[in-house]
Design an enzyme around this catalytic site. Sequence first.
Site, PDB file in Angstrom:
ATOM      1  N   SER A 102       0.853  -1.182   0.000  1.00 27.58           N
ATOM      2  CA  SER A 102       0.000   0.000   0.000  1.00 27.58           C
ATOM      3  C   SER A 102       0.886   1.228   0.000  1.00 27.58           C
ATOM      4  CB  SER A 102      -0.915  -0.003   1.230  1.00 27.58           C
ATOM      5  OG  SER A 102      -1.748   1.144   1.239  1.00 27.58           O
ATOM      6  N   HIS A 116      -2.239   7.176  -4.909  1.00 29.75           N
ATOM      7  CA  HIS A 116      -2.493   6.089  -3.966  1.00 29.75           C
ATOM      8  C   HIS A 116      -2.574   4.787  -4.732  1.00 29.75           C
ATOM      9  CE1 HIS A 116      -5.851   3.441  -2.507  1.00 29.75           C
ATOM     10  NE2 HIS A 116      -5.043   3.373  -1.464  1.00 29.75           N
ATOM     11  N   ARG A 120      -3.026  -6.585  -3.373  1.00 28.84           N
ATOM     12  CA  ARG A 120      -3.038  -7.571  -2.296  1.00 28.84           C
ATOM     13  C   ARG A 120      -3.435  -8.969  -2.800  1.00 28.84           C
ATOM     14  NH1 ARG A 120      -6.933  -3.982  -2.573  1.00 28.84           N
ATOM     15  NH2 ARG A 120      -9.104  -4.687  -2.671  1.00 28.84           N
ATOM     16  N   GLY A 288      -4.648  -7.227  16.565  1.00 28.34           N
ATOM     17  CA  GLY A 288      -3.213  -7.020  16.422  1.00 28.34           C
ATOM     18  C   GLY A 288      -2.838  -5.984  15.395  1.00 28.34           C
TER      19      GLY A 288
END
Length: 335
Positions: A102, A116, A120, A288
């Site tokens: 990213s 941007h 993934r 997490g």
Amino acid sequence: MRQCVINYITQLQNDIVSALEGASVSPCQFTRDAWSRPQGGGGVSCTYASSGDNATYEKAGVNISMIHGTLPPPAIKQMSSEHSSLDVNTMTALPFFAGGISLIVHPRNPNAPSAHANYRYFEVMDSTEKDAKVVGWWFGGITDLTPSYLFEEDAKEFHGTLKAVCDAYGTALYPKFKQSCDDHFFIPHRKEYRGIGGIRFDDLNDEMNAILGSVDFEARPRTTDDIFAFVRALGDAFTTSYMGILNRRKTMPSDERMRRWQLLRRGRYVEFNLVCERGIKFGLAAPGVNVENVLMGMPETARWEYMSDMFEESDSDEGKMMEVLKSPKSWVQDC
């Protein structure tokens, strides 16, 4: 495939960071931060920020993550509604892997657009055994350009580069992926779009794809290797699609009015990210999570004005930008 993805995003991160550092007018070195996730995996964050008026980047970041863990049955059930291969009727958690890159670039000069991108890969295994099989996998990606001031040649170059990459893998891809990107970046409460879009795809594998819809039967990559090649081509195209634009605009003259407008548009960027962006909401809720990484795309500074009148004059540069942000247009032919 997971190791191939890890190798690729690691190299791509290094290449893009090097390109951004090399394009900076003043000396610029990204800070590298390796992090780990208690539930499994980790990543590397490369970031840079500067408050200097002469800085090329007000904020920029290129992050990669390679995480693994287990999906509880409710999550598997939800995913199976979009991925038939996950209809495994399991009452136990299944292991998963997710890897991606990213990046965000917020230049200091109001003439230079923000950029941007995110690419993934996700896979689910049928067990934790060594001979476990992949029962579900898909790729996703998005890239877009967000200018404060409109330069049509920049928009055409950015979209033209993306279209050329897509067309090499199927002429039906770019029109559908562009529309998906436009739809994604709509800000409902403002009734405007964040920028001039790009392309967006999700859940891309060998099954029917919701974004492609009725054109999914046309030629397109369907195997893991072919879709991965498509994703690599898009990732490699970032420097081609953006660095030329950045180099043309990074030292153009600007004034306080232009800076004010840039910060107002950055305010819209913040609104979209916090109110509309599902990925950020998902990331902040994930166990997490590294919050700093999730919020990396936020601009360093932004501005809000009550009932701002900066774009009321339709023949002003700001008004011309708003026309495009209110009604997306096609930047390349044959779309």
